[in-house]
Design a protein around this motif. Sequence first.
Motif, PDB file in Angstrom:
ATOM      1  N   PHE A 159       0.859  -1.181   0.000  1.00 31.59           N
ATOM      2  CA  PHE A 159       0.000   0.000   0.000  1.00 31.59           C
ATOM      3  C   PHE A 159       0.895   1.230   0.000  1.00 31.59           C
ATOM      4  N   GLY A 160       0.289   2.387  -0.144  1.00 35.86           N
ATOM      5  CA  GLY A 160       1.053   3.626  -0.136  1.00 35.86           C
ATOM      6  C   GLY A 160       1.210   4.240  -1.509  1.00 35.86           C
ATOM      7  N   GLN A 161       0.569   3.657  -2.515  1.00 30.03           N
ATOM      8  CA  GLN A 161       0.635   4.227  -3.865  1.00 30.03           C
ATOM      9  C   GLN A 161      -0.133   5.559  -3.925  1.00 30.03           C
ATOM     10  N   CYS A 162       0.304   6.380  -4.863  1.00 28.13           N
ATOM     11  CA  CYS A 162      -0.366   7.668  -5.060  1.00 28.13           C
ATOM     12  C   CYS A 162      -1.381   7.515  -6.189  1.00 28.13           C
ATOM     13  N   VAL A 163      -2.469   6.843  -5.879  1.00 28.27           N
ATOM     14  CA  VAL A 163      -3.546   6.678  -6.860  1.00 28.27           C
ATOM     15  C   VAL A 163      -4.211   8.037  -7.089  1.00 28.27           C
ATOM     16  N   HIS A 164      -4.448   8.374  -8.364  1.00 32.01           N
ATOM     17  CA  HIS A 164      -5.069   9.673  -8.645  1.00 32.01           C
ATOM     18  C   HIS A 164      -6.569   9.580  -8.880  1.00 32.01           C
ATOM     19  N   LYS A 165      -7.031   8.529  -9.543  1.00 33.06           N
ATOM     20  CA  LYS A 165      -8.473   8.371  -9.759  1.00 33.06           C
ATOM     21  C   LYS A 165      -8.758   6.960 -10.257  1.00 33.06           C
ATOM     22  N   ILE A 166      -9.925   6.444  -9.908  1.00 33.01           N
ATOM     23  CA  ILE A 166     -10.362   5.120 -10.346  1.00 33.01           C
ATOM     24  C   ILE A 166     -11.761   5.271 -10.941  1.00 33.01           C
ATOM     25  N   ALA A 167     -12.006   4.566 -12.047  1.00 33.12           N
ATOM     26  CA  ALA A 167     -13.331   4.630 -12.683  1.00 33.12           C
ATOM     27  C   ALA A 167     -13.735   3.238 -13.141  1.00 33.12           C
ATOM     28  N   GLY A 168     -15.029   3.021 -13.221  1.00 31.14           N
ATOM     29  CA  GLY A 168     -15.541   1.741 -13.700  1.00 31.14           C
ATOM     30  C   GLY A 168     -16.786   1.962 -14.541  1.00 31.14           C
ATOM     31  N   HIS A 169     -17.431   0.843 -14.894  1.00 32.26           N
ATOM     32  CA  HIS A 169     -18.624   0.914 -15.737  1.00 32.26           C
ATOM     33  C   HIS A 169     -19.604  -0.160 -15.284  1.00 32.26           C
ATOM     34  N   LYS A 170     -20.871   0.242 -15.181  1.00 26.36           N
ATOM     35  CA  LYS A 170     -21.867  -0.690 -14.630  1.00 26.36           C
ATOM     36  C   LYS A 170     -22.058  -1.920 -15.507  1.00 26.36           C
ATOM     37  N   ASP A 171     -21.776  -1.809 -16.812  1.00 22.98           N
ATOM     38  CA  ASP A 171     -21.977  -2.945 -17.711  1.00 22.98           C
ATOM     39  C   ASP A 171     -20.780  -3.887 -17.767  1.00 22.98           C
ATOM     40  N   ALA A 172     -19.732  -3.539 -17.067  1.00 20.85           N
ATOM     41  CA  ALA A 172     -18.538  -4.392 -17.069  1.00 20.85           C
ATOM     42  C   ALA A 172     -18.080  -4.610 -15.630  1.00 20.85           C
ATOM     43  N   PRO A 173     -18.881  -5.362 -14.866  1.00 23.32           N
ATOM     44  CA  PRO A 173     -18.512  -5.550 -13.461  1.00 23.32           C
ATOM     45  C   PRO A 173     -17.149  -6.231 -13.346  1.00 23.32           C
ATOM     46  N   GLY A 174     -16.380  -5.725 -12.448  1.00 25.48           N
ATOM     47  CA  GLY A 174     -15.047  -6.298 -12.261  1.00 25.48           C
ATOM     48  C   GLY A 174     -13.975  -5.538 -12.983  1.00 25.48           C
ATOM     49  N   ARG A 175     -14.352  -4.778 -14.018  1.00 25.01           N
ATOM     50  CA  ARG A 175     -13.334  -4.011 -14.735  1.00 25.01           C
ATOM     51  C   ARG A 175     -13.211  -2.607 -14.139  1.00 25.01           C
ATOM     52  N   LEU A 176     -11.988  -2.211 -13.917  1.00 28.16           N
ATOM     53  CA  LEU A 176     -11.710  -0.878 -13.385  1.00 28.16           C
ATOM     54  C   LEU A 176     -10.557  -0.271 -14.161  1.00 28.16           C
ATOM     55  N   TYR A 177     -10.589   1.033 -14.257  1.00 25.85           N
ATOM     56  CA  TYR A 177      -9.471   1.782 -14.837  1.00 25.85           C
ATOM     57  C   TYR A 177      -8.902   2.700 -13.756  1.00 25.85           C
ATOM     58  N   MET A 178      -7.593   2.884 -13.795  1.00 25.63           N
ATOM     59  CA  MET A 178      -6.952   3.717 -12.783  1.00 25.63           C
ATOM     60  C   MET A 178      -5.950   4.670 -13.422  1.00 25.63           C
ATOM     61  N   GLN A 179      -6.042   5.935 -13.025  1.00 21.99           N
ATOM     62  CA  GLN A 179      -4.942   6.857 -13.300  1.00 21.99           C
ATOM     63  C   GLN A 179      -4.117   6.930 -12.024  1.00 21.99           C
ATOM     64  N   ASN A 180      -2.911   6.404 -12.117  1.00 18.24           N
ATOM     65  CA  ASN A 180      -1.990   6.364 -10.978  1.00 18.24           C
ATOM     66  C   ASN A 180      -0.943   7.456 -11.185  1.00 18.24           C
ATOM     67  N   HIS A 181      -0.145   7.678 -10.188  1.00 22.57           N
ATOM     68  CA  HIS A 181       0.917   8.683 -10.293  1.00 22.57           C
ATOM     69  C   HIS A 181       2.068   8.087 -11.103  1.00 22.57           C
ATOM     70  N   GLY A 182       2.054   8.370 -12.403  1.00 21.97           N
ATOM     71  CA  GLY A 182       3.098   7.848 -13.277  1.00 21.97           C
ATOM     72  C   GLY A 182       4.257   8.818 -13.403  1.00 21.97           C
ATOM     73  N   GLY A 183       4.972   8.680 -14.501  1.00 23.04           N
ATOM     74  CA  GLY A 183       6.090   9.578 -14.759  1.00 23.04           C
ATOM     75  C   GLY A 183       7.423   9.088 -14.220  1.00 23.04           C
ATOM     76  N   TRP A 184       7.572   7.776 -14.069  1.00 27.16           N
ATOM     77  CA  TRP A 184       8.787   7.234 -13.466  1.00 27.16           C
ATOM     78  C   TRP A 184       9.600   6.386 -14.437  1.00 27.16           C
ATOM     79  N   ALA A 185       9.414   6.629 -15.734  1.00 26.46           N
ATOM     80  CA  ALA A 185      10.116   5.810 -16.726  1.00 26.46           C
ATOM     81  C   ALA A 185      11.634   5.973 -16.643  1.00 26.46           C
ATOM     82  N   ASN A 186      12.082   7.152 -16.258  1.00 26.01           N
ATOM     83  CA  ASN A 186      13.522   7.407 -16.234  1.00 26.01           C
ATOM     84  C   ASN A 186      14.097   7.424 -14.829  1.00 26.01           C
ATOM     85  N   TRP A 187      13.393   6.933 -13.900  1.00 25.18           N
ATOM     86  CA  TRP A 187      13.845   6.923 -12.505  1.00 25.18           C
ATOM     87  C   TRP A 187      15.116   6.075 -12.375  1.00 25.18           C
ATOM     88  N   ASP A 188      16.158   6.630 -11.764  1.00 24.48           N
ATOM     89  CA  ASP A 188      17.404   5.858 -11.617  1.00 24.48           C
ATOM     90  C   ASP A 188      17.757   5.660 -10.146  1.00 24.48           C
TER      91      ASP A 188
END
Lengths: 94, 370
Positions: B198-227
């Motif tokens: 736990f401890g992730q910086c989740v920004h937003k989560i969304a789902g759809h009533k016609d697709a139970p179980g499916r969720l989309y998340m915008q998480n705190h990205g931008g770490w492709a070049n992290w060294d």
Amino acid sequence: MTETTVAILVPAVLREYCQGAKQLSLPAGTVRAALDELERRHPSLYRNVCDETGAVRRHVNLFVNTLHVRDRDGLDTALAPGDVVTILPAISGG
Amino acid sequence: MSDRVVLAIGTKKGLFVAEASKTRRSFALRGPFGSGVAVYAALIDARGTPKLYASSCNAFFGMKVLRSTNLGKTFKETKSAPAFPKEDGRALANIWSLEPANDRKGLYCGVEPASLFHSDDGGDTWDLVPGISNHEHARKWQPGNGGLCMHTIYREGDRMHLGISTGGHYLSEDGGQTFVAANQGVGAGFQPDPYPEFGQCVHKIAGHKDAPGRLYMQNHGGWANWDGPGGPRPDIGVLRSDDHGHTWRSIAKGLPSDFGFPIVVHPYDADTVYVMPLEPMTRTCPGSAPAVWRSENGGDSWRRLAKGLPKKQSFFTVLRDGMDIDELKSPALYFGTTTGQLWMGRDGGEEWTCLFDSLPPIHCVKVAVV
């Protein structure tokens, strides 16, 4: 022993929480006791002045007569009959 | 019959309400309500007689909840706002989310410091939901830049998903009684362990009533070049789950940046999802040219939607609740910016029009057809 009665001056922005009163009269020997009495009599007004831990909100200032309570004894500042406790929002924001 | 499109626009200086017919040709603006006071959460509750709710986050005098029963023509404070029990030791710092609960007048409210409250009387009284608010992890969560906020409350029947920044995704499968951290596959770029419990910086989560179980998340990205410790962690910013949030996988490939705040799902197509990629350091649109990106296949590929938006010299941010979509036959997408513009994208974002260009900085946008 005579109970100390003090005046509480309410800023215009908070008067809707005490039926429009500009001034309240409360029995209290200290500022803390005045806030306790405020909580009993006017809980909605109190909640604007103090958070749920009982701390005075960061951007609210309390004065006893002309002195900020921080320059006296904080919430333990003693009150004398006729003292005026003024609630004022701080100058802050953007 | 539902024939009015209503927008609730929470800003740094109060709540605005915009209303139009279903043609959306002209929106009339009302407000600000709670003038001068920041609004971070709004809800258009279409159950029964529509009600509008907004948080009013008063830096001087504390948190209030505003309620309107006349489609946002007037607002009144509810009888009380969420408050921690005195012995708890925490004090409410902000209100970040308002959502309907199961019961007819029920509401949930996510707050800062991250906790959940429930009201069964339309916001007049509130009770702390202990299963998450007193969770064993709760005192270990850290505030993100916006504060330690519970910003997402998404329900699927007896399941409840909560998004906490920075706490991560928490899942209840018993109607909100108990919660577990459910972050397998959700990366964190600011910890040595790329995939903590736990401890992730989740920004937003969304789902759809016609697709139970499916969720989309915008998480705190931008770490492709992290060294730093743990090494680079590309594409952790936009994610999808197909098992009620127990596990997550990246769907960020094809986006110009995996950093962003809002994520929105089309009302009639669970495969169609929208994000607004931002540069991770500046949190403004890549190349200073704003664009919404849309996937029509559940995140397998993405297309840039920018017709009508500025092509250069635009440096705004769209915050986590700053984008929403209406439910008309051909839905329009809306987003509000930190520089005070409210944009509408007809036909699912195909063509954009600026509805208002000089509002205060916008925190949240909610739309409903009522």
